[in-house]
Design an enzyme around this catalytic site. Structure first.
Site, short mmCIF file in Angstrom:
data_model
loop_
_atom_site.label_atom_id
_atom_site.label_comp_id
_atom_site.label_asym_id
_atom_site.label_seq_id
_atom_site.Cartn_x
_atom_site.Cartn_y
_atom_site.Cartn_z
NE ARG A 298 -4.38 -1.50 1.67
CZ ARG A 298 -5.32 -1.95 2.49
NH1 ARG A 298 -5.14 -1.86 3.79
NH2 ARG A 298 -6.42 -2.47 2.03
CE LYS B 175 -12.32 -8.00 6.55
NZ LYS B 175 -11.81 -6.93 5.66
N GLY C 266 -7.10 -6.77 0.95
CA GLY C 266 -5.85 -6.63 1.68
C GLY C 266 -5.16 -7.96 1.91
N GLY D 240 -12.74 -4.14 0.57
CA GLY D 240 -14.11 -3.70 0.82
C GLY D 240 -14.57 -2.71 -0.24
P1 ADP Z 1 -9.42 -9.93 2.01
O1 ADP Z 1 -8.67 -9.08 3.00
O2 ADP Z 1 -8.56 -10.36 0.87
O3 ADP Z 1 -10.71 -9.31 1.57
P2 ADP Z 1 -10.59 -11.51 4.15
O4 ADP Z 1 -10.17 -10.46 5.11
O5 ADP Z 1 -12.04 -11.71 3.92
O6 ADP Z 1 -9.83 -11.31 2.74
O7 ADP Z 1 -10.09 -12.95 4.61
C1 ADP Z 1 -8.73 -13.27 4.79
C2 ADP Z 1 -8.60 -14.36 5.81
O8 ADP Z 1 -9.45 -15.45 5.52
C3 ADP Z 1 -7.20 -14.93 5.89
O9 ADP Z 1 -6.59 -14.47 7.08
C4 ADP Z 1 -7.43 -16.46 5.89
O10 ADP Z 1 -6.68 -17.11 6.89
C5 ADP Z 1 -8.91 -16.55 6.19
N1 ADP Z 1 -9.52 -17.82 5.74
C6 ADP Z 1 -9.51 -18.36 4.50
N2 ADP Z 1 -10.12 -19.56 4.49
C7 ADP Z 1 -10.52 -19.80 5.76
C8 ADP Z 1 -11.19 -20.90 6.40
N3 ADP Z 1 -11.54 -21.98 5.73
N4 ADP Z 1 -11.44 -20.79 7.72
C9 ADP Z 1 -11.07 -19.69 8.41
N5 ADP Z 1 -10.43 -18.63 7.87
C10 ADP Z 1 -10.16 -18.68 6.56
MG MG Z 2 -8.96 -8.78 5.10
#
Ligand code: ADP
Ligand code: MG
Length: 405
Positions: free
Chosen positions: A37, A202, A360, A384
């Protein structure tokens, strides 16, 4: 209406220009683990400095909940920014107040000053517009113009994103321009086939995007934490895996809607189930409809998509001309559960058309797995924000810059 851009601000030589960046980088024990970033903010800052502006950088970092917490100080970020810009970058440990004003007064043309974390002040994220306005006015008093370049926060109605843009002559920076350009290619006649891959943790945040995306895409691949809510909607047991009970009916609705639209929702057929949420947990691959039949029974936790699923998602991605991917396929932070994310990322580097990574953690994941940014069509700095854009929601931080669809 068109987005106001840097050119609309005219000659900025000698002007004090406040730049809202999103320098919310991941930190571990005070060290920056992914400076993506900060790098993404360089083009705008360099352009302003070359134009002879006095640049005041503002950002948030983490969630300090409106009070000073040293572990969320932007000081290490200012240091890294100095290294990347290859010039001295000043830092003042206050956001507003006498010390900040004094530091700004000492800025010379072509110099940079980073102010302390915006979110040390509760007014930044206050629900009440008047409170936010008060804070924005104090920030505005520090500058002659405002450049909004924190794409990761444009979906937030926060003082430094929304009210500040109206308090000074304002425009979008180059990062926001680049991000919007790509997102517009995703929403306006995307080249087909168009595949969206969703994962991450999320879940309830991200389910909303599905509703809006279904009519636009050809294939939707579901991995990460949200896959278990889909499996549950199909009537399968998911043991101790991440599950949003109150979303099961909604998800069932998406499955029916996809059927009506002729859109493929590709759900995992195998998953990696672990004995515990830990890097060294024992684990095995099981069919997605038999999670409770793993050796860990009702205590198993699904932490990644299985190899068969990963290969199928990868094939769908490689066969697409437009791909948007948000959310890791598994708990990639633990090597044992990173395979699904790695296979999907690898496929994305081979998309013949536009391949976009948004989010992120997704961006951090591809970097920590050893991929280079230039292997992808675009890595969005805002998870987001990009999802809300794709959902068609109004983004206050962009509307404040004159933009509308
Ligand atoms: P981004 O920041 O790319 O939008 P998120 O914040 O939604 O993504 O999610 C990222 C997190 O999701 C990572 O820390 C990862 O460990 C977690 N994750 C992925 N698959 C699983 C799962 N099956 N169970 C729990 N956590 C998960
Ligand atoms: Mg995230």
């Amino acid at each position: 209406m068109a987005l106001r851009t840097l050119a609309d601000l005219g000659d900025l030589a000698g002007k004090r220009v406040i730049v809202r960046c999103d320098l919310n980088v991941p930190l571990q024990d005070g060290a920056i683990t992914d400076d993506g970033r900060i790098r993404a903010s360089l083009s705008t800052l360099t352009q302003l400095l070359d134009a002879g502006a006095r640049v005041i950088v503002i950002s948030h970092l983490g969630r300090p909940d409106g009070e000073r917490k040293d572990e969320f100080s932007l000081r290490p970020v200012a240091t890294r920014l100095g290294e990347l810009l290859d010039r001295p970058v000043g830092f003042v440990p206050t956001t507003i107040g006498d010390a900040t004003t004094a530091a700004v007064d000492q800025l010379a043309d072509g110099e940079v000053l980073v102010l302390e974390n915006l979110r040390f002040n509760p007014e930044e994220t206050a629900k009440d517009a008047e409170t936010r306005q008060g804070f924005a006015d104090k920030l505005a008093a520090l500058g002659d113009a405002f450049v909004s370049d924190g794409f990761g926060v444009v979906h937030r109605r926060q003082a430094s994103v929304f009210e500040l843009a109206a308090a000074l002559p304002s425009a979008a920076g180059l990062l926001i321009e680049r991000e919007l350009d790509v997102l517009q290619r995703l929403t306006t006649n995307p080249e087909r086939p168009y595949t969206v891959v969703l994962g991450g943790s999320k879940v309830s945040d991200k389910l909303g995007v599905i509703e809006h995306l279904l009519p636009q895409v050809n294939t939707l691949c579901i991995g990460g934490g949200m896959l278990f809510t889909f499996l549950a909607a199909q009537g399968h047991h998911v043991a101790k895996s991440l599950l949003e009970h109150d979303q099961i009916d909604t998800v069932r609705g998406y499955l029916e809607r996809a059927d009506e639209l002729g859109v493929t929702i590709d759900l995992p057929t195998d998953v990696v189930v672990a004995s515990a949420f830990a890097a060294d947990a024992s684990h095995e691959v099981v069919p997605a409809d038999a999670i409770e039949e793993s050796s860990f029974g009702a205590n198993g936790i699904g932490l990644d998509i299985g190899p068969e699923t990963a290969a199928r998602f990868a094939a769908a991605i490689r066969a697409s001309n437009t791909v948007f991917w948000n959310g890791p396929m598994g708990v990639f932070e633990f090597e044992a559960f990173a395979a699904g994310t790695r296979v999907v990322a690898d496929a994305l580097t081979e998309v013949p058309g536009l391949g976009v990574v948004g989010g992120g953690d997704s961006a951090a994941a591809v970097r920590s797995l050893g991929f280079r940014d230039d292997q992808f069509g675009h890595i969005s700095t805002g998870g987001g924000a990009s999802l809300e854009f794709l959902e068609g929601k109004p983004l206050p931080g962009l509307e404040a810059l004159g933009w509308s669809k």
